[in-house]
Design a protein around this motif. Structure first.
Motif, PDB file in Angstrom:
ATOM      1  N   MET A   1      31.568 -21.754   0.614  1.00 24.70           N
ATOM      2  CA  MET A   1      31.941 -21.977   1.991  1.00 24.70           C
ATOM      3  C   MET A   1      33.414 -21.574   2.158  1.00 24.70           C
ATOM      4  N   THR A   2      33.658 -20.718   3.111  1.00 25.74           N
ATOM      5  CA  THR A   2      35.034 -20.286   3.371  1.00 25.74           C
ATOM      6  C   THR A   2      35.796 -21.398   4.089  1.00 25.74           C
ATOM      7  N   ALA A   3      37.103 -21.242   4.166  1.00 25.34           N
ATOM      8  CA  ALA A   3      37.937 -22.233   4.851  1.00 25.34           C
ATOM      9  C   ALA A   3      37.553 -22.330   6.325  1.00 25.34           C
ATOM     10  N   THR A   4      37.262 -21.191   6.938  1.00 28.55           N
ATOM     11  CA  THR A   4      36.877 -21.182   8.351  1.00 28.55           C
ATOM     12  C   THR A   4      35.543 -21.900   8.552  1.00 28.55           C
ATOM     13  N   GLU A   5      34.572 -21.632   7.689  1.00 22.46           N
ATOM     14  CA  GLU A   5      33.274 -22.308   7.787  1.00 22.46           C
ATOM     15  C   GLU A   5      33.426 -23.814   7.577  1.00 22.46           C
ATOM     16  N   HIS A   6      34.285 -24.177   6.633  1.00 24.41           N
ATOM     17  CA  HIS A   6      34.530 -25.593   6.363  1.00 24.41           C
ATOM     18  C   HIS A   6      35.127 -26.275   7.600  1.00 24.41           C
ATOM     19  N   LYS A   7      36.086 -25.602   8.221  1.00 25.48           N
ATOM     20  CA  LYS A   7      36.728 -26.155   9.415  1.00 25.48           C
ATOM     21  C   LYS A   7      35.708 -26.309  10.548  1.00 25.48           C
ATOM     22  N   GLU A   8      34.857 -25.303  10.739  1.00 23.87           N
ATOM     23  CA  GLU A   8      33.815 -25.394  11.768  1.00 23.87           C
ATOM     24  C   GLU A   8      32.886 -26.571  11.484  1.00 23.87           C
ATOM     25  N   HIS A   9      32.538 -26.763  10.225  1.00 24.42           N
ATOM     26  CA  HIS A   9      31.653 -27.862   9.835  1.00 24.42           C
ATOM     27  C   HIS A   9      32.299 -29.208  10.183  1.00 24.42           C
ATOM     28  N   ILE A  10      33.561 -29.379   9.849  1.00 22.07           N
ATOM     29  CA  ILE A  10      34.278 -30.627  10.164  1.00 22.07           C
ATOM     30  C   ILE A  10      34.335 -30.833  11.673  1.00 22.07           C
ATOM     31  N   HIS A  11      34.602 -29.756  12.426  1.00 26.85           N
ATOM     32  CA  HIS A  11      34.678 -29.867  13.883  1.00 26.85           C
ATOM     33  C   HIS A  11      33.335 -30.262  14.488  1.00 26.85           C
ATOM     34  N   LYS A  12      32.243 -29.774  13.915  1.00 27.14           N
ATOM     35  CA  LYS A  12      30.913 -30.168  14.392  1.00 27.14           C
ATOM     36  C   LYS A  12      30.656 -31.651  14.104  1.00 27.14           C
ATOM     37  N   ILE A  13      31.129 -32.116  12.963  1.00 24.97           N
ATOM     38  CA  ILE A  13      31.006 -33.543  12.635  1.00 24.97           C
ATOM     39  C   ILE A  13      31.804 -34.370  13.645  1.00 24.97           C
ATOM     40  N   ILE A  14      33.002 -33.913  13.959  1.00 21.92           N
ATOM     41  CA  ILE A  14      33.838 -34.605  14.950  1.00 21.92           C
ATOM     42  C   ILE A  14      33.102 -34.696  16.281  1.00 21.92           C
ATOM     43  N   GLY A  57      38.814 -19.929  15.361  1.00 19.98           N
ATOM     44  CA  GLY A  57      39.488 -18.628  15.318  1.00 19.98           C
ATOM     45  C   GLY A  57      39.949 -18.290  13.914  1.00 19.98           C
ATOM     46  N   LYS A  58      40.412 -17.074  13.759  1.00 24.39           N
ATOM     47  CA  LYS A  58      40.943 -16.651  12.466  1.00 24.39           C
ATOM     48  C   LYS A  58      42.170 -17.487  12.128  1.00 24.39           C
ATOM     49  N   PRO A  59      42.397 -17.738  10.833  1.00 23.86           N
ATOM     50  CA  PRO A  59      43.577 -18.499  10.450  1.00 23.86           C
ATOM     51  C   PRO A  59      44.847 -17.775  10.887  1.00 23.86           C
ATOM     52  N   SER A  60      45.792 -18.542  11.368  1.00 27.22           N
ATOM     53  CA  SER A  60      47.049 -17.927  11.778  1.00 27.22           C
ATOM     54  C   SER A  60      47.904 -17.667  10.536  1.00 27.22           C
ATOM     55  N   GLY A  61      48.879 -16.864  10.708  1.00 27.65           N
ATOM     56  CA  GLY A  61      49.768 -16.563   9.589  1.00 27.65           C
ATOM     57  C   GLY A  61      49.425 -15.249   8.929  1.00 27.65           C
ATOM     58  N   ARG A  62      50.323 -14.852   8.097  1.00 31.03           N
ATOM     59  CA  ARG A  62      50.188 -13.582   7.396  1.00 31.03           C
ATOM     60  C   ARG A  62      49.131 -13.692   6.301  1.00 31.03           C
ATOM     61  N   PRO A  63      48.302 -12.665   6.151  1.00 32.08           N
ATOM     62  CA  PRO A  63      47.319 -12.686   5.059  1.00 32.08           C
ATOM     63  C   PRO A  63      48.022 -12.668   3.703  1.00 32.08           C
ATOM     64  N   ALA A  64      47.412 -13.281   2.718  1.00 25.35           N
ATOM     65  CA  ALA A  64      47.996 -13.322   1.379  1.00 25.35           C
ATOM     66  C   ALA A  64      48.091 -11.912   0.803  1.00 25.35           C
ATOM     67  N   LYS A  65      49.187 -11.646   0.099  1.00 29.62           N
ATOM     68  CA  LYS A  65      49.347 -10.333  -0.529  1.00 29.62           C
ATOM     69  C   LYS A  65      48.382 -10.177  -1.702  1.00 29.62           C
ATOM     70  N   LEU A  66      48.211 -11.251  -2.475  1.00 33.70           N
ATOM     71  CA  LEU A  66      47.244 -11.224  -3.570  1.00 33.70           C
ATOM     72  C   LEU A  66      45.911 -11.766  -3.057  1.00 33.70           C
ATOM     73  N   LYS A  67      44.869 -11.009  -3.223  1.00 35.46           N
ATOM     74  CA  LYS A  67      43.540 -11.452  -2.806  1.00 35.46           C
ATOM     75  C   LYS A  67      43.055 -12.549  -3.761  1.00 35.46           C
ATOM     76  N   ARG A  68      41.990 -13.240  -3.360  1.00 36.36           N
ATOM     77  CA  ARG A  68      41.483 -14.360  -4.159  1.00 36.36           C
ATOM     78  C   ARG A  68      41.151 -13.928  -5.586  1.00 36.36           C
ATOM     79  N   HIS A  69      40.462 -12.800  -5.734  1.00 38.39           N
ATOM     80  CA  HIS A  69      40.085 -12.356  -7.084  1.00 38.39           C
ATOM     81  C   HIS A  69      41.323 -11.990  -7.903  1.00 38.39           C
ATOM     82  N   GLN A  70      42.381 -11.498  -7.248  1.00 40.14           N
ATOM     83  CA  GLN A  70      43.612 -11.176  -7.962  1.00 40.14           C
ATOM     84  C   GLN A  70      44.315 -12.449  -8.422  1.00 40.14           C
TER      85      GLN A  70
END
Length: 154
Positions: A1-14, A57-70
């Motif tokens: 589950m991505t961070a965005t999906e997790h946030k949507e799930h919590i918001h639906k619970i709310i 919405g998409k997370p605000s802020g600059r995307p990470a320079k190193l990707k998750r796999h990196q």
């Protein structure tokens, strides 16, 4: 589950908790959000015409320079030690990590960011232990087992 999906799930619970009649204060206690955060979330869901149409919405802020796999690869390489990664001695410093990331991943980070990155990867900063190189372990063992007990007897 991505961070965005997790946030949507919590918001639906709310939303469901609010539909059941819980107060915003109780929902905040149950979810770890602030009451203002609950109010804001419910207002966004209402403006989207219901939870079915609501998307985070998409997370605000600059995307990470190193990707998750990196970052995962970096953690694996750091665990092998500095010597295994081409440095003359073992032990990582922020400057070594900074140059290693720059060469290995072509990503430049400041030293303060290296500290934050290491914390996110589960590492903690430690001061190096200074050891007197003139010490001789055999001599220390002799004093601890032979000389000191003899002095205590007298």
């Amino acid at each position: 589950m991505t961070a965005t999906e997790h946030k949507e799930h919590i918001h639906k619970i709310i939303y469901r908790l609010a539909e059941q009649g819980l107060t915003q204060k109780d929902i905040a206690l149950a979810t770890g959000y602030t009451q203002a955060g609950i109010s804001h979330t419910l207002a966004k869901i209402k403006s989207a015409n219901g939870v079915e149409n609501y998307k985070v919405g998409k997370p605000s802020g600059r995307p990470a320079k190193l990707k998750r796999h990196q970052r995962q690869e970096l953690k694996r390489l750091l665990a092998k030690g500095a010597k295994a990664n081409g440095f003359p001695s073992d032990g990582w410093t922020r400057m070594r990590i900074q140059s290693f990331i720059s060469v290995r991943f072509q990503v430049d980070y400041s030293l303060p960011h290296i500290s934050r990155l290491m914390t996110r990867l589960g590492y903690s900063l430690k001061q190096p232990q200074v050891k007197d190189t003139r010490q001789r372990s055999e001599q220390i063992a002799y004093y601890e087992t032979e000389v000191i007990p003899e002095l205590k007897k007298n």
